[in-house]
Write a protein that holds these residues in place. Structure first.
Motif, PDB file in Angstrom:
ATOM      1  N   LEU A   1       6.951  -3.113   7.081  1.00  0.00           N
ATOM      2  CA  LEU A   1       5.513  -3.169   7.360  1.00  0.00           C
ATOM      3  C   LEU A   1       5.232  -2.610   8.754  1.00  0.00           C
ATOM      4  O   LEU A   1       4.243  -1.907   8.970  1.00  0.00           O
ATOM      5  CB  LEU A   1       5.017  -4.606   7.255  1.00  0.00           C
ATOM      6  CG  LEU A   1       5.013  -5.186   5.837  1.00  0.00           C
ATOM      7  CD1 LEU A   1       4.735  -6.675   5.868  1.00  0.00           C
ATOM      8  CD2 LEU A   1       3.978  -4.479   4.972  1.00  0.00           C
TER       9      LEU A   1
ATOM     10  N   LEU B   1       5.294   1.119   8.598  1.00  0.00           N
ATOM     11  CA  LEU B   1       4.143   1.793   7.985  1.00  0.00           C
ATOM     12  C   LEU B   1       2.889   1.614   8.824  1.00  0.00           C
ATOM     13  O   LEU B   1       1.785   1.931   8.405  1.00  0.00           O
ATOM     14  CB  LEU B   1       3.929   1.362   6.537  1.00  0.00           C
ATOM     15  CG  LEU B   1       3.607  -0.080   6.166  1.00  0.00           C
ATOM     16  CD1 LEU B   1       2.170  -0.422   6.445  1.00  0.00           C
ATOM     17  CD2 LEU B   1       3.892  -0.304   4.694  1.00  0.00           C
ATOM     18  N   GLY B   2       3.054   1.084  10.041  1.00  0.00           N
ATOM     19  CA  GLY B   2       1.930   1.042  10.970  1.00  0.00           C
ATOM     20  C   GLY B   2       0.960  -0.076  10.700  1.00  0.00           C
ATOM     21  O   GLY B   2      -0.238   0.085  10.851  1.00  0.00           O
ATOM     22  N   LEU B   3       1.490  -1.235  10.315  1.00  0.00           N
ATOM     23  CA  LEU B   3       0.601  -2.362  10.083  1.00  0.00           C
ATOM     24  C   LEU B   3       0.069  -2.870  11.417  1.00  0.00           C
ATOM     25  O   LEU B   3       0.838  -3.073  12.347  1.00  0.00           O
ATOM     26  CB  LEU B   3       1.360  -3.483   9.367  1.00  0.00           C
ATOM     27  CG  LEU B   3       0.429  -4.576   8.857  1.00  0.00           C
ATOM     28  CD1 LEU B   3      -0.212  -4.151   7.560  1.00  0.00           C
ATOM     29  CD2 LEU B   3       1.167  -5.867   8.678  1.00  0.00           C
ATOM     30  N   PRO B   4      -1.242  -3.078  11.522  1.00  0.00           N
ATOM     31  CA  PRO B   4      -1.786  -3.635  12.761  1.00  0.00           C
ATOM     32  C   PRO B   4      -1.157  -4.984  13.077  1.00  0.00           C
ATOM     33  O   PRO B   4      -0.652  -5.655  12.176  1.00  0.00           O
ATOM     34  CB  PRO B   4      -3.268  -3.803  12.443  1.00  0.00           C
ATOM     35  CG  PRO B   4      -3.546  -2.803  11.406  1.00  0.00           C
ATOM     36  CD  PRO B   4      -2.299  -2.718  10.584  1.00  0.00           C
TER      37      PRO B   4
ATOM     38  N   PHE C   1       1.438   0.322  15.098  1.00  0.00           N
ATOM     39  CA  PHE C   1       0.025   0.635  14.924  1.00  0.00           C
ATOM     40  C   PHE C   1      -0.630   1.003  16.251  1.00  0.00           C
ATOM     41  O   PHE C   1      -1.343   1.998  16.355  1.00  0.00           O
ATOM     42  CB  PHE C   1      -0.701  -0.551  14.295  1.00  0.00           C
ATOM     43  CG  PHE C   1      -2.194  -0.392  14.285  1.00  0.00           C
ATOM     44  CD1 PHE C   1      -2.798   0.478  13.400  1.00  0.00           C
ATOM     45  CD2 PHE C   1      -2.992  -1.088  15.178  1.00  0.00           C
ATOM     46  CE1 PHE C   1      -4.171   0.646  13.397  1.00  0.00           C
ATOM     47  CE2 PHE C   1      -4.367  -0.926  15.185  1.00  0.00           C
ATOM     48  CZ  PHE C   1      -4.953  -0.060  14.293  1.00  0.00           C
TER      49      PHE C   1
ATOM     50  N   VAL D   1      -2.806  10.930  10.177  1.00  0.00           N
ATOM     51  CA  VAL D   1      -3.331   9.737   9.509  1.00  0.00           C
ATOM     52  C   VAL D   1      -2.886   9.730   8.038  1.00  0.00           C
ATOM     53  O   VAL D   1      -2.529   8.682   7.493  1.00  0.00           O
ATOM     54  CB  VAL D   1      -4.865   9.680   9.636  1.00  0.00           C
ATOM     55  CG1 VAL D   1      -5.418   8.486   8.885  1.00  0.00           C
ATOM     56  CG2 VAL D   1      -5.268   9.586  11.095  1.00  0.00           C
ATOM     57  N   VAL D   2      -2.874  10.904   7.421  1.00  0.00           N
ATOM     58  CA  VAL D   2      -2.391  10.967   6.040  1.00  0.00           C
ATOM     59  C   VAL D   2      -0.915  10.575   5.985  1.00  0.00           C
ATOM     60  O   VAL D   2      -0.463   9.922   5.039  1.00  0.00           O
ATOM     61  CB  VAL D   2      -2.614  12.380   5.459  1.00  0.00           C
ATOM     62  CG1 VAL D   2      -1.919  12.533   4.125  1.00  0.00           C
ATOM     63  CG2 VAL D   2      -4.102  12.643   5.306  1.00  0.00           C
TER      64      VAL D   2
ATOM     65  N   ILE E   1       0.484   8.334   7.607  1.00  0.00           N
ATOM     66  CA  ILE E   1       0.573   6.870   7.547  1.00  0.00           C
ATOM     67  C   ILE E   1       0.441   6.384   6.113  1.00  0.00           C
ATOM     68  O   ILE E   1       1.090   5.422   5.697  1.00  0.00           O
ATOM     69  CB  ILE E   1      -0.541   6.253   8.417  1.00  0.00           C
ATOM     70  CG1 ILE E   1      -0.258   6.551   9.871  1.00  0.00           C
ATOM     71  CG2 ILE E   1      -0.616   4.776   8.213  1.00  0.00           C
ATOM     72  CD1 ILE E   1      -0.968   5.608  10.793  1.00  0.00           C
ATOM     73  N   LEU E   2      -0.408   7.068   5.353  1.00  0.00           N
ATOM     74  CA  LEU E   2      -0.555   6.703   3.941  1.00  0.00           C
ATOM     75  C   LEU E   2       0.762   6.933   3.201  1.00  0.00           C
ATOM     76  O   LEU E   2       1.225   6.086   2.440  1.00  0.00           O
ATOM     77  CB  LEU E   2      -1.671   7.533   3.311  1.00  0.00           C
ATOM     78  CG  LEU E   2      -1.890   7.334   1.823  1.00  0.00           C
ATOM     79  CD1 LEU E   2      -2.398   5.927   1.543  1.00  0.00           C
ATOM     80  CD2 LEU E   2      -2.873   8.347   1.277  1.00  0.00           C
ATOM     81  N   LEU E   3       1.379   8.102   3.474  1.00  0.00           N
ATOM     82  CA  LEU E   3       2.650   8.389   2.803  1.00  0.00           C
ATOM     83  C   LEU E   3       3.700   7.366   3.206  1.00  0.00           C
ATOM     84  O   LEU E   3       4.520   6.946   2.390  1.00  0.00           O
ATOM     85  CB  LEU E   3       3.116   9.805   3.147  1.00  0.00           C
ATOM     86  CG  LEU E   3       2.229  10.929   2.606  1.00  0.00           C
ATOM     87  CD1 LEU E   3       2.733  12.280   3.085  1.00  0.00           C
ATOM     88  CD2 LEU E   3       2.185  10.914   1.090  1.00  0.00           C
TER      89      LEU E   3
ATOM     90  N   ALA F   1       3.243   4.311   3.910  1.00  0.00           N
ATOM     91  CA  ALA F   1       3.039   3.110   3.088  1.00  0.00           C
ATOM     92  C   ALA F   1       3.673   3.317   1.724  1.00  0.00           C
ATOM     93  O   ALA F   1       4.288   2.407   1.172  1.00  0.00           O
ATOM     94  CB  ALA F   1       1.548   2.819   2.943  1.00  0.00           C
ATOM     95  N   GLY F   2       3.548   4.530   1.192  1.00  0.00           N
ATOM     96  CA  GLY F   2       4.130   4.815  -0.111  1.00  0.00           C
ATOM     97  C   GLY F   2       5.627   4.605  -0.135  1.00  0.00           C
ATOM     98  O   GLY F   2       6.146   3.845  -0.948  1.00  0.00           O
TER      99      GLY F   2
ATOM    100  N   LEU G   1       6.777   0.800   0.753  1.00  0.00           N
ATOM    101  CA  LEU G   1       6.510  -0.217  -0.267  1.00  0.00           C
ATOM    102  C   LEU G   1       7.295   0.056  -1.543  1.00  0.00           C
ATOM    103  O   LEU G   1       7.718  -0.870  -2.227  1.00  0.00           O
ATOM    104  CB  LEU G   1       5.010  -0.288  -0.564  1.00  0.00           C
ATOM    105  CG  LEU G   1       4.176  -0.772   0.621  1.00  0.00           C
ATOM    106  CD1 LEU G   1       2.727  -0.897   0.223  1.00  0.00           C
ATOM    107  CD2 LEU G   1       4.691  -2.091   1.149  1.00  0.00           C
TER     108      LEU G   1
ATOM    109  N   VAL H   1      -7.956  -3.939  12.487  1.00  0.00           N
ATOM    110  CA  VAL H   1      -6.709  -4.711  12.523  1.00  0.00           C
ATOM    111  C   VAL H   1      -6.753  -5.821  11.476  1.00  0.00           C
ATOM    112  O   VAL H   1      -5.855  -5.958  10.642  1.00  0.00           O
ATOM    113  CB  VAL H   1      -6.478  -5.303  13.932  1.00  0.00           C
ATOM    114  CG1 VAL H   1      -5.348  -6.314  13.903  1.00  0.00           C
ATOM    115  CG2 VAL H   1      -6.190  -4.199  14.924  1.00  0.00           C
TER     116      VAL H   1
ATOM    117  N   ILE I   1      -1.568   0.522  -1.677  1.00  0.00           N
ATOM    118  CA  ILE I   1      -1.643   1.965  -1.458  1.00  0.00           C
ATOM    119  C   ILE I   1      -3.034   2.508  -1.773  1.00  0.00           C
ATOM    120  O   ILE I   1      -3.552   3.344  -1.031  1.00  0.00           O
ATOM    121  CB  ILE I   1      -0.555   2.657  -2.288  1.00  0.00           C
ATOM    122  CG1 ILE I   1       0.776   2.106  -1.806  1.00  0.00           C
ATOM    123  CG2 ILE I   1      -0.640   4.173  -2.152  1.00  0.00           C
ATOM    124  CD1 ILE I   1       1.907   2.985  -1.815  1.00  0.00           C
TER     125      ILE I   1
ATOM    126  N   ARG J   1      -5.245   1.606   0.949  1.00  0.00           N
ATOM    127  CA  ARG J   1      -4.920   2.348   2.158  1.00  0.00           C
ATOM    128  C   ARG J   1      -5.423   3.785   2.092  1.00  0.00           C
ATOM    129  O   ARG J   1      -5.727   4.389   3.116  1.00  0.00           O
ATOM    130  CB  ARG J   1      -3.414   2.354   2.398  1.00  0.00           C
ATOM    131  CG  ARG J   1      -3.134   2.525   3.873  1.00  0.00           C
ATOM    132  CD  ARG J   1      -1.772   2.003   4.238  1.00  0.00           C
ATOM    133  NE  ARG J   1      -1.836   1.315   5.514  1.00  0.00           N
ATOM    134  CZ  ARG J   1      -1.052   1.628   6.528  1.00  0.00           C
ATOM    135  NH1 ARG J   1      -0.173   2.582   6.419  1.00  0.00           N
ATOM    136  NH2 ARG J   1      -1.135   0.982   7.654  1.00  0.00           N
TER     137      ARG J   1
END
Lengths: 489, 644
Positions: free
Chosen positions: A382, A385-388, A393, A415-416, A418-420, A422-423, A426, B151, B182, B185
């Protein structure tokens, strides 16, 4: 104090080498004493550091080769500013972690821990040296221990990977050395002193400045690593022992980012301005390329290695912004990535120790049998993936804010990215940790020993502490970045 | 009247669930019962404080209480904006209403969970995650800075992820959790970019300041439009708006109290809250506002249609939630700020009640499949009665809560955009129809036997369904009260007054004055009743056959059963083909080209090296010959370059 930081590890290494064979169980204890002492010293340094003062503090000078003898000066010149200090703390912290998680190394422990400490001297020297020649010497010192650590204590194609690591770095450092020499000899006045070089007149250099800039930059870019110079990294990580992976990802990659900030950017700020858009484009390419490659990986270590390529792209993006916020963010990102990725490797190491596989397709449902390891791995993921509320983050946000004004497209790509991330994180968690129980892993122990739990808890604490209240660390980083940013105006 | 609430007490609303999160994690994990009580206790106290907040906010006419922000991170930059992130509370009419919703529904759901989750191996873990959720949700609605909001926004997403995947041994749950994270996000990319954009343009994250600048016309409309659309992307992810709604039905894999609290009453309305919070921006950025209205209307309609065909009672409720969220967005997009939040308020109570009711049914039958239920009215009278009340409220039958808020939305739509008004009216019919379809299938007719429990099933013997224990029934009964009565809260404009107070004066003047319109009220009621009657004809009296209808409109039925093929499009084409396919291509490139070049260079040197090694023969004659050849070559070169 700084000299102690640099040379105490190698003293420790020599002492460990003098241990007799039958006393080899003391090697790890001695190594822990050395790294622990250094961790304390670096924290004391952090406490004593003057947060109101820009530039170098605690400097130490010693003329090594004098001008009247050789026609040029080479100084033993150490100093610490906010940038160095952040890296020094990261180094002492991660080396302590690395020693702890090597507690079960049975194979030739004397040499193992001695090489580890020798490596530490090289790294420390790089982060503290303020003279190009000494910087370069320490840069090279780091290579040999690393080569042996991978090729002797590694697994898989370890000789190939170790050699690949060595050759990539040496090729890079050859270019770098050429750049250093060109720079130092054609500056007016001619000097290797990084501080003096910043004020020196560079108008009469023999090669065009951009050429020198990129000679040096490539040397560091290999280390960072930046696409397309990254392919040594996944191999080195996969075949290195756990602790070495931690150091490699956590500390050695940072030498690249640190070097870029410290040398080409601060000595040749105008050239940096001219080529900033190139740097930002390379950064964006690295972020996206690394993230896409990570999506395909089924080996846990390769997965983390490629994610590092992506995450170090953020460092370069922050640097390329050439502004205060961006470069502070880049430095924080280096620190944060060091701890987060270090933790990821620690967790993968624990999984591998137990299951003897790193293949994501093989693993399943580990959360049932190893709740502590699962918790650590999920939290590290987590964070990655840059979780605050975690350090990644804050760092990435600062990079974006710093870069957005100047480089809109690379920021959007970031920024995109960061989405990847997360992919892939997870997906990995779902495959490895969740799902039905697997009887093969039912009898395996969780992380119960103190030398596994302490590093895990400490790293998580650092990640969350920096994520919740980054100001303590950012204040220090700022003092290193301010003079740099001022020169870039 | 109480004195004005001190800032410390407001902070403690946030700190209470953090405290319970940490305490359970560190101390009481081995004592599940204690963990449960602690969660209920802290949220109960937070609820009381929320009432105090409401009291203070009513006294201030809904305007923000005068709290100062606290410095959290500052970077002074020699050029460009300083980076200043502050930590502060914004407590106004909007916050007070949200606080009331979150704390009251949380409290009841946590009480209910004591019964529903009893005996689960992860009982303490459940309450750890629940406390984490409550903390993040409360933070989200109370902070004054958009970056701090982000946050908490992400932390809410995290707790949702953890709770959807709570039973992580079920592959479906693990997959749904990942999908939820996802997809939301994906929307958050837009939100984060919006935050970055607004900082680059204004140098501030402070919500009030951004609003003021926007209202004063100091930010260009183009920037505000992009900013507004970016934020809406985030809101669309979290509030499950088309085309990002696909995660919410799958999220029903989580425990039912989680669905009630997070995926119906609180978290999913965070998007609606965000748009409402930033409402002044949309008053300026008309294009962004109309986009929201259009997407909201589309979502309301397509989700209501999907609810007609699913047989899983929780999914009926999930699609209903999506549809109602679309309703709220529609209202916001048409300038119905008060109507949207009012609907959010009423919806929270009756939808939480419906979900908890479905959980109670599941407790008895061990299934969510309505085809295996039926006839439960007699054995579960409390569950039936409360479920019926909530359904009537949702359908918008006078004088229940849902009637009032729905009526306001319809009135706003009528005044603003006729086409969307008719869409909204159509949804009223569909809503009444699918809810009573669910009621007839679940509670009327013959009992169909339920489902045999698996190892970790809840409840007792599905062969002999029984009413749930009192700890589950009491929350149902308590929730039924606001589901009936809360609509009267705005009958003399009380809710409207404090909500409007939260806006800057300029925006407040532009708000619609709510006019009760008899034609709309009677017309929509008639349509709702028509929907109920329709459901009765198909599923109650069974004089009409639903099979016959679905056969008659076969293509439409397939389209609905396959959920408009959206999952196939996303997973099959976007993720598997484009994303992973692209990644596979890159992986080939990485191994063969990038690494290939590196290995090739190394190979060349090795080959060159082995070639050159042949020259090192060790024979002096050869060396001599070569030295001579070299000399000739060098001499020749010198001659060529410097002709005499």
């Amino acid at each position: 104090m700084l000299t102690f930081l640099v040379f105490f590890p190698v003293v420790g290494a020599i002492l460990i080498m003098t241990l007799r064979r039958e006393d080899e169980r003391y090697a790890k204890v001695m190594a822990l004493c050395v790294t622990g002492t250094l961790l304390v010293v670096s924290l004391v340094l952090f406490g004593l550091f003057d947060r109101g003062q820009e530039g170098l503090q605690f400097t130490e000078h010693f003329r090594w080769i004098r001008e009247q003898d050789a026609g040029f000066d080479i100084q033993y010149f150490l100093g610490v500013d906010g940038l160095s200090l952040t890296m020094v703390i990261l180094t002492t912290f991660l080396f302590t972690v690395a020693v702890l998680i090597s507690w079960n190394v049975e194979k030739r422990p004397n040499e193992y821990f001695a090489w580890m400490l020798a490596l530490m001297t090289g790294v420390m020297g790089v982060f503290l040296a303020q003279d190009l020649i000494f910087f370069f010497l320490f840069w090279e010192v780091e290579l040999l221990p690393m080569y042996f650590l991978i090729s002797i204590w590694g697994s898989g194609r370890k000789e190939y990977s170790a050699m690949k690591f060595l050759l990539f770095t040496i090729a890079g450092s050859a270019l770098m050395l050429a750049g250093f020499l060109l720079l130092a000899f054609s500056a007016e006045p001619s000097t290797f002193d990084m501080v003096a070089l910043r004020q020196a007149d560079l108008s009469n250099v023999v090669l065009p400045l951009p050429a020198i800039f990129f000679l040096i930059f490539i040397g560091f870019a290999v280390k960072l690593p930046i696409f397309p110079l990254h392919t040594w990294l996944p191999d080195a990580h996969t075949d290195a022992p756990t602790a070495v992976s931690v150091i490699l990802a956590g500390v050695l990659l940072k030498m690249g980012g640190y070097g870029i900030l410290r040398i080409p950017i601060s000595i040749m700020p105008d050239t940096a301005q001219d080529y900033a858009v190139w740097l930002a484009s390379i950064a964006a390419a690295s972020i996206l390329y690394g993230a896409f490659m990570t999506l395909r990986q089924t080996d846990l270590k390769r997965l983390i290695a490629y994610s590092s390529v992506s995450h170090m792209g953020y460092v370069l993006l922050g640097i390329a912004a050439l502004g205060h916020v961006g470069m502070t963010g880049a430095t924080l990102q280096m620190f944060s990535h060091g701890v987060i990725t270090g933790l990821l490797f620690v967790m993968v190491g624990m999984i591998y120790d137990r299951t003897h596989t790193r293949d994501i397709n093989e693993l399943s449902g580990l959360a049932h049998h190893m709740p502590i390891i699962a918790t650590g791995m999920i939290l590290a993921g987590l964070a990655s993936l840059g979780l605050p509320a975690m350090s990644g983050f804050v760092a990435e946000l600062m990079v974006f804010l710093g870069a957005a004004d100047r480089f809109a497209a690379p920021t959007i790509i970031g920024v995109v990215g960061i989405l990847l991330s997360a992919g892939y994180v997870l997906w990995m968690v779902r495959r490895v940790m969740f799902g039905p129980k697997d009887p093969r892993w039912a009898e395996l122990p969780d992380a119960t020993s103190w030398w596994e739990q302490i590093p895990m808890a400490a790293m998580l604490a650092v990640i969350i502490a920096v994520g919740i209240y980054p100001a303590r660390l950012v204040d220090v980083i700022e003092q290193g970045i301010l003079p740099l940013a001022a020169r870039l105006l | 009247m109480l004195p004005e609430i001190p800032e410390g007490v407001v902070w403690s609303i946030l700190l209470l669930p953090i405290g319970s999160f940490i305490t359970i994690l560190m101390v009481t994990r081995p004592y599940p019962k204690l963990s449960g009580y602690m969660t209920v206790g802290t949220i109960g106290l937070a609820f009381l404080f929320a009432l105090w907040v409401l009291d203070s906010v009513i006294a201030s006419d809904g305007q923000a209480l005068p709290f100062q922000s606290h410095e959290w991170l500052t970077i002074n930059s020699p050029v460009g904006h300083d980076l200043v992130v502050n930590l502060g509370l914004r407590v106004d009419g909007l916050t007070a209403i949200m606080l009331l919703v979150v704390t009251s529904v949380s409290l009841l759901v946590q009480v209910y969970s004591q019964g529903y989750m009893a005996g689960d191996t992860g009982y303490s873990r459940y309450f750890v995650f629940m406390s984490l959720f409550t903390t993040s949700m409360l933070g989200l609605i109370m902070v004054d800075s958009i970056v701090v909001l982000f946050v908490f926004w992400e932390l809410v997403g995290l707790s949702s992820y953890l709770l959807i995947g709570f039973w992580f041994h079920k592959p479906a749950a693990a997959k749904a959790a990942m999908k939820a994270f996802i997809v939301t996000r994906l929307g958050d990319v837009g939100l984060l970019l919006a935050i970055i954009l607004i900082w680059v343009k204004t140098g501030t994250f402070d919500i009030a300041e951004i609003q003021e600048l926007a209202v004063a016309g100091l930010i260009s409309v183009n920037v505000l439009t992009v900013f507004g659309l970016g934020m809406f992307a985030g809101a669309a992810g979290k509030s499950a708006q088309f085309p990002l709604h696909v995660w919410l039905p799958d999220a029903m894999e989580g425990p039912t109290p989680v669905s009630a609290l997070i995926h119906a009453a609180t978290m999913v309305v965070a998007g609606v809250y965000l748009i409402a919070r930033m409402f002044p921006i949309y008053e300026v950025a008309d294009d962004a506002r109309m986009t929201i209205a259009a997407i909201g209307g589309t979502t309301a309609l397509i989700a209501a249609l999907l609810a007609l065909v699913v047989v899983d009672i929780k999914r009926v409720l999930a699609y209903s939630t999506i549809s109602q969220l679309g309703y709220m967005m529609l209202a916001l997009g048409l300038g119905g700020y008060v109507a949207a939040i009012f609907h959010l308020l009423t919806h929270a109570f009756f939808k939480a009640l419906l979900f908890l009711g479905s959980g109670s049914v599941n407790h008895a039958t061990n299934t969510f499949d309505m085809r295996k239920m039926g006839g439960l009215r007699k054995v579960m009278p409390w569950t039936y009665a409360t479920f019926l009340i909530a359904s009537l409220s949702l359908a918008g039958v006078f004088p229940l809560a849902g009637f009032w808020s729905k009526d306001e939305i319809l009135s706003d739509a009528w005044g603003e955009q006729q086409a969307l008004f008719w869409v909204a009216l159509g949804v009223v019919f569909l809503t009444a129809f699918y809810m009573f379809r669910a009621i007839f299938m679940t509670f009327e007719g013959e009992y169909q036997g339920g489902e045999e429990p698996e190892e970790e099933g809840h409840g007792g013997d599905p062969a002999h369904p029984h009413e749930s224990p009192w700890v589950m029934i009491v929350p149902l009964a308590v929730l039924a009260v606001p589901a009936v009565l809360i609509g009267f809260a705005n009958i003399n404009g009380g809710v409207e007054h404090i909500l409007a107070g939260a806006l800057p004066a300029e925006t407040r003047e532009g708000l619609h004055e709510f006019q009760f319109n008899w034609a709309i009220a009677l017309g929509s009621s008639a349509i709702a009743i028509a929907g109920i009657v329709g459901a009765y004809l198909f599923y109650g009296a069974k004089v009409l056959s639903s099979q016959a209808v679905s056969k008659a409109v076969r293509p439409l039925h397939i389209l609905l059963e396959r959920k408009y093929f959206l999952d196939d499009l996303y997973e099959g084409i976007f993720v598997n083909r484009l994303l992973l396919g692209g990644a596979a291509l890159l992986a080939w490139f990485d191994t063969n080209i990038v690494d290939g070049v590196a290995n090739g260079v190394a190979g060349t040197f090795r080959f060159g090296g082995s070639g050159l090694r042949l020259l090192q023969t060790g024979q002096v004659q050869v060396y001599g010959a070569m030295a001579f050849a070299g000399l000739l070559l060098a001499g020749g070169l010198v001659f060529l370059l410097n002709p005499l």
